[in-house]
Design a protein around this motif. Sequence first.
Motif, PDB file in Angstrom:
ATOM      1  N   THR A  18       1.358  14.125  -2.568  1.00  0.00           N
ATOM      2  CA  THR A  18       0.020  14.653  -2.312  1.00  0.00           C
ATOM      3  C   THR A  18      -1.016  13.811  -3.045  1.00  0.00           C
TER       4      THR A  18
ATOM      5  N   GLU B 244       6.425   0.509  -1.058  1.00  0.00           N
ATOM      6  CA  GLU B 244       7.751   1.100  -1.223  1.00  0.00           C
ATOM      7  C   GLU B 244       8.387   0.633  -2.527  1.00  0.00           C
TER       8      GLU B 244
ATOM      9  N   GLY C  56      -3.290   6.660   3.549  1.00  0.00           N
ATOM     10  CA  GLY C  56      -2.523   6.744   4.787  1.00  0.00           C
ATOM     11  C   GLY C  56      -1.156   6.102   4.659  1.00  0.00           C
TER      12      GLY C  56
ATOM     13  N   ALA D 166       1.105   8.370   2.689  1.00  0.00           N
ATOM     14  CA  ALA D 166       1.588   9.483   3.509  1.00  0.00           C
ATOM     15  C   ALA D 166       2.792   9.076   4.356  1.00  0.00           C
ATOM     16  N   LYS D 167       2.817   7.817   4.789  1.00  0.00           N
ATOM     17  CA  LYS D 167       3.937   7.333   5.598  1.00  0.00           C
ATOM     18  C   LYS D 167       5.166   7.028   4.741  1.00  0.00           C
ATOM     19  N   VAL D 168       4.924   6.414   3.578  1.00  0.00           N
ATOM     20  CA  VAL D 168       6.036   6.007   2.716  1.00  0.00           C
ATOM     21  C   VAL D 168       6.623   7.197   1.961  1.00  0.00           C
ATOM     22  N   ARG D 169       5.747   8.090   1.486  1.00  0.00           N
ATOM     23  CA  ARG D 169       6.170   9.284   0.744  1.00  0.00           C
ATOM     24  C   ARG D 169       5.489  10.518   1.328  1.00  0.00           C
ATOM     25  N   PRO D 170       6.021  11.068   2.425  1.00  0.00           N
ATOM     26  CA  PRO D 170       5.385  12.216   3.085  1.00  0.00           C
ATOM     27  C   PRO D 170       5.230  13.435   2.182  1.00  0.00           C
ATOM     28  N   ALA D 171       6.120  13.587   1.207  1.00  0.00           N
ATOM     29  CA  ALA D 171       6.066  14.754   0.326  1.00  0.00           C
ATOM     30  C   ALA D 171       5.018  14.610  -0.771  1.00  0.00           C
TER      31      ALA D 171
END
Length: 254
Positions: free
Chosen positions: A28, A108, A18, A21-26
């Motif tokens: 997978t 980050e 989770g 997903a917030k730090v690196r939305p792109a």
Amino acid sequence: MRIVIIEDEIKAAKSLAGMIAKVRPAATVETMLHSVESAVAYLSAHEPPDLVFMDVQLADGLCFEIFKQVKISSPVVFCTAFGEYSMDAIKSNGVDYLLKPYAVADLEAAFEKTDNLRNFFQQKSAQPDWQELIKRLDKNEGKTSFLVFHNNRYLTVRTDNIAYIYIKYDAPYIVTFQDQKYIISQTMEQLQSQLSPRQFYRLNRQYLVNFDAIKEVEHYSARKLALQLNVVTPEPLVIGKEKITQFLQWMENR
């Protein structure tokens, strides 16, 4: 960016996913693996991911076993509570770490370092020396003593004389094999990071125990284990079902 998470605690793995997903939305997260066995099987059968987040202590042993069974060509960010010596060893090999509990700023920073080292990892001659890393980490013996303040005096307590550490009223206490108790001005997480993970095991939030202090282990119920130490503890020590496999592996892999 394709990411693989290797973490035996499912809640921790999902939490990390989770945060990613917030730090690196792109990015997978391709899969979340929970053991040495499943990690070896997956990494042997799939293309190397762009990045691996790897817990050091897994359900069936230490993550170092993975490196002995399959070639790792991806950069690895270790998720661990190991001491500073181990952290230096990891950093010197061009990877990073997250010290539990995770912080967004740490995540980050790990991504930023990975980005900066991407070209480094793509060069065959610059691949990290995993075998050397494993040797150095396996030799982590932690601190040899702690300084405590007791009865208006500073005393040195040798680590090999610590039977266990426990929390009482939110304060950690060191208990020796002679049943001497000393309050110490560090958090349990800080203490754990300075102790040898081969010698000390974190049973739960309240207790860290020395392998040499364990007298016997028995089934407490169908899904729990009970520990009896060579010294008296304020309360019975019980290991829940979620940690039984990991604890028994720790007992065996010495």
